[in-house]
Write a protein that holds these residues in place. Structure first.
Motif, PDB file in Angstrom:
ATOM      1  N   ALA A  32      49.374  56.425   6.664  1.00 54.94           N
ATOM      2  CA  ALA A  32      50.500  56.716   5.781  1.00 54.94           C
ATOM      3  C   ALA A  32      51.775  56.072   6.308  1.00 54.94           C
ATOM      4  O   ALA A  32      52.575  55.521   5.538  1.00 54.94           O
ATOM      5  N   ARG A  33      51.987  56.129   7.625  1.00 54.25           N
ATOM      6  CA  ARG A  33      53.189  55.509   8.201  1.00 54.25           C
ATOM      7  C   ARG A  33      53.167  53.997   7.988  1.00 54.25           C
ATOM      8  O   ARG A  33      54.199  53.376   7.692  1.00 54.25           O
ATOM      9  N   GLU A  34      52.003  53.397   8.136  1.00 53.97           N
ATOM     10  CA  GLU A  34      51.893  51.955   7.903  1.00 53.97           C
ATOM     11  C   GLU A  34      52.188  51.620   6.443  1.00 53.97           C
ATOM     12  O   GLU A  34      52.884  50.630   6.145  1.00 53.97           O
ATOM     13  N   ALA A  35      51.686  52.458   5.528  1.00 54.18           N
ATOM     14  CA  ALA A  35      51.924  52.218   4.104  1.00 54.18           C
ATOM     15  C   ALA A  35      53.399  52.358   3.764  1.00 54.18           C
ATOM     16  O   ALA A  35      53.956  51.564   2.981  1.00 54.18           O
ATOM     17  N   MET A  36      54.077  53.339   4.348  1.00 57.54           N
ATOM     18  CA  MET A  36      55.495  53.522   4.072  1.00 57.54           C
ATOM     19  C   MET A  36      56.312  52.370   4.638  1.00 57.54           C
ATOM     20  O   MET A  36      57.280  51.909   4.013  1.00 57.54           O
ATOM     21  N   ALA A  37      55.937  51.883   5.811  1.00 58.75           N
ATOM     22  CA  ALA A  37      56.633  50.729   6.377  1.00 58.75           C
ATOM     23  C   ALA A  37      56.476  49.506   5.470  1.00 58.75           C
ATOM     24  O   ALA A  37      57.440  48.743   5.266  1.00 58.75           O
ATOM     25  N   ALA A  38      55.288  49.326   4.927  1.00 58.67           N
ATOM     26  CA  ALA A  38      55.067  48.206   4.008  1.00 58.67           C
ATOM     27  C   ALA A  38      55.897  48.368   2.740  1.00 58.67           C
ATOM     28  O   ALA A  38      56.440  47.387   2.209  1.00 58.67           O
ATOM     29  N   SER A  39      56.025  49.605   2.254  1.00 58.87           N
ATOM     30  CA  SER A  39      56.837  49.839   1.052  1.00 58.87           C
ATOM     31  C   SER A  39      58.301  49.522   1.320  1.00 58.87           C
ATOM     32  O   SER A  39      58.986  48.935   0.473  1.00 58.87           O
ATOM     33  N   ILE A  40      58.804  49.892   2.494  1.00 60.80           N
ATOM     34  CA  ILE A  40      60.204  49.594   2.818  1.00 60.80           C
ATOM     35  C   ILE A  40      60.421  48.086   2.885  1.00 60.80           C
ATOM     36  O   ILE A  40      61.436  47.569   2.399  1.00 60.80           O
ATOM     37  N   ALA A  41      59.469  47.370   3.473  1.00 55.74           N
ATOM     38  CA  ALA A  41      59.598  45.910   3.536  1.00 55.74           C
ATOM     39  C   ALA A  41      59.618  45.305   2.137  1.00 55.74           C
ATOM     40  O   ALA A  41      60.425  44.397   1.849  1.00 55.74           O
ATOM     41  N   ARG A  42      58.757  45.790   1.254  1.00 56.80           N
ATOM     42  CA  ARG A  42      58.747  45.288  -0.124  1.00 56.80           C
ATOM     43  C   ARG A  42      60.057  45.617  -0.830  1.00 56.80           C
ATOM     44  O   ARG A  42      60.643  44.756  -1.505  1.00 56.80           O
ATOM     45  N   ILE A  43      60.536  46.846  -0.670  1.00 58.50           N
ATOM     46  CA  ILE A  43      61.788  47.246  -1.308  1.00 58.50           C
ATOM     47  C   ILE A  43      62.950  46.400  -0.777  1.00 58.50           C
ATOM     48  O   ILE A  43      63.837  45.988  -1.537  1.00 58.50           O
ATOM     49  N   GLY A  44      62.946  46.140   0.517  1.00 58.26           N
ATOM     50  CA  GLY A  44      63.994  45.302   1.081  1.00 58.26           C
ATOM     51  C   GLY A  44      64.029  43.928   0.441  1.00 58.26           C
ATOM     52  O   GLY A  44      65.115  43.401   0.131  1.00 58.26           O
ATOM     53  N   ALA A  45      62.857  43.337   0.230  1.00 54.31           N
ATOM     54  CA  ALA A  45      62.802  42.030  -0.424  1.00 54.31           C
ATOM     55  C   ALA A  45      63.281  42.122  -1.869  1.00 54.31           C
ATOM     56  O   ALA A  45      63.969  41.219  -2.371  1.00 54.31           O
ATOM     57  N   GLU A  46      62.964  43.237  -2.539  1.00 55.29           N
ATOM     58  CA  GLU A  46      63.399  43.408  -3.928  1.00 55.29           C
ATOM     59  C   GLU A  46      64.916  43.588  -4.012  1.00 55.29           C
ATOM     60  O   GLU A  46      65.551  43.068  -4.936  1.00 55.29           O
ATOM     61  N   VAL A  47      65.490  44.330  -3.078  1.00 53.92           N
ATOM     62  CA  VAL A  47      66.947  44.501  -3.074  1.00 53.92           C
ATOM     63  C   VAL A  47      67.628  43.155  -2.843  1.00 53.92           C
ATOM     64  O   VAL A  47      68.623  42.821  -3.502  1.00 53.92           O
TER      65      VAL A  47
END
Length: 345
Positions: A32-47
């Motif tokens: 779950a922690r790995e998945a959340m880290a990946a989501s933050i990286a994706r969101i950062g690219a989207e921002v």
């Protein structure tokens, strides 16, 4: 209303970023922690991409509700805390702060969160991170049917944090910001209390069903904007992934409303940066000091309603002793509140 707010920046743009939620249900805590880290990286690219698309005057980005984890589907409190709740000083917040600092934006979102003073529980928290990477607002959701809230440990929570932390308003150079979580947009008391404390922009992280017809939360957003002469920046999910619920059940309809309840921008379905619009804080502040029938906040009879509300016994504080409850406790609490309402009517 707050007349000591800092000077507003020239008009700037806000974005309700309609991004997908990758649910962590069924994963181990480490996964779950790995998945959340990946989501933050994706969101950062989207921002970053959104700022290039919208322009350098993009100053506020609001993310959907529980965008890093999804919501619990029957998991015990202890398990969801361990797999999906963020530590206030943990790596996920550090990574989100990096996104805000990298792109020079105020970043608002929502996540489940632990608290060292209540180690057996978690809360659902909305936050604002400023362009320096500092968390300038942390609001723990007060109205939550199936999750613990500060009201459930009320006396101790107030002793630890005080009322200013329960109803926080961040005074920033893009206005006075407050957070409202998901269905809390349906509770006029919360938004009104925040507005009386000076809030000018409600950051509304949500994950809700949408419809071609106006939904209850859509009505609530318009009402809260009009009642309080406040902007509402509402970010809904761009779809749910990783759970059996059809992915587009909570998808679309992110929107920005002005302080007269007009929709300035609205996204359709799917992942989207369409819901961005200009916020003019100077115009809002002129309207708030203009006498007339439309200045609803100035006409609120707070003493009357305080006395009337005090007469009624509905949901009670301090229902939890700090230990993690069984999920059935939340349903039992609501049934008891319904019984008191029935007896009172």
């Amino acid at each position: 209303m707050d007349q000591n707010a800092p000077p507003a920046e020239p008009a700037y743009r806000a974005l309700a970023l309609q991004t997908r939620t990758e649910a962590v249900n069924g994963l181990s805590p480490a996964e779950a922690r790995e998945a959340m880290a990946a989501s933050i990286a994706r969101i950062g690219a989207e921002v970053a991409a959104a700022k290039r698309w919208v322009g350098p005057d993009l100053r506020l980005v609001v993310l959907p509700e529980y965008v890093l984890s999804g919501f619990p589907m029957g998991e015990p409190i202890e398990r969801w805390r361990d797999m999906a709740a963020l530590a206030p000083d943990g790596p996920e917040y550090e990574a989100l702060s990096g996104v805000a600092a990298s792109e020079g934006v105020f970043l608002s979102g929502n996540a489940y969160e632990t608290d060292p003073n209540f180690p057996a529980l978690y809360f659902q928290a909305s936050f604002v991170i400023d362009p320096s990477g500092e968390v300038v607002l942390r609001y723990r959701r007060l109205h939550s049917l199936y999750s613990p809230s500060p009201y459930d440990v009320w006396d101790r929570y107030l002793d630890l944090y005080g009322m200013d932390a329960v109803l926080p308003v961040a005074r920033t150079r893009i206005g006075n910001l407050a957070c409202v979580a998901s269905e809390e947009i349906l509770y006029p008391e919360l938004a009104r209390a925040l507005a009386l404390r000076g809030a000018e922009v409600f950051c509304h992280s949500t994950s809700e069903v949408t419809s071609p017809a106006l939904t209850p939360k859509g009505i609530g957003r318009r009402a809260r904007a009009i009642e309080n002469l406040a902007y509402v920046v509402s970010a809904n999910s761009g779809g749910l992934r990783g759970i059996p619920i059809p992915g587009d059940s909570t998808c679309g309809g992110s929107e920005i409303l002005d302080f007269e309840g007009r929709v300035l921008a609205e996204a359709a379905g799917g992942e989207s940066i369409v819901a961005h619009a200009e916020l003019d804080l100077a115009a809002l502040r002129r309207t708030r000091v203009r006498p007339g029938m439309g200045n609803l906040p100035s006409r609120v009879k707070t003493g009357l309603w305080a006395e009337e509300y005090a007469r009624h016994d509905v949901e009670r504080p301090n229902g939890l002793d700090g230990a993690a409850p069984e999920r059935a406790w939340f349903t039992r609490r609501q049934r008891e509140s319904i019984a008191r309402l029935t007896d009172d009517s």
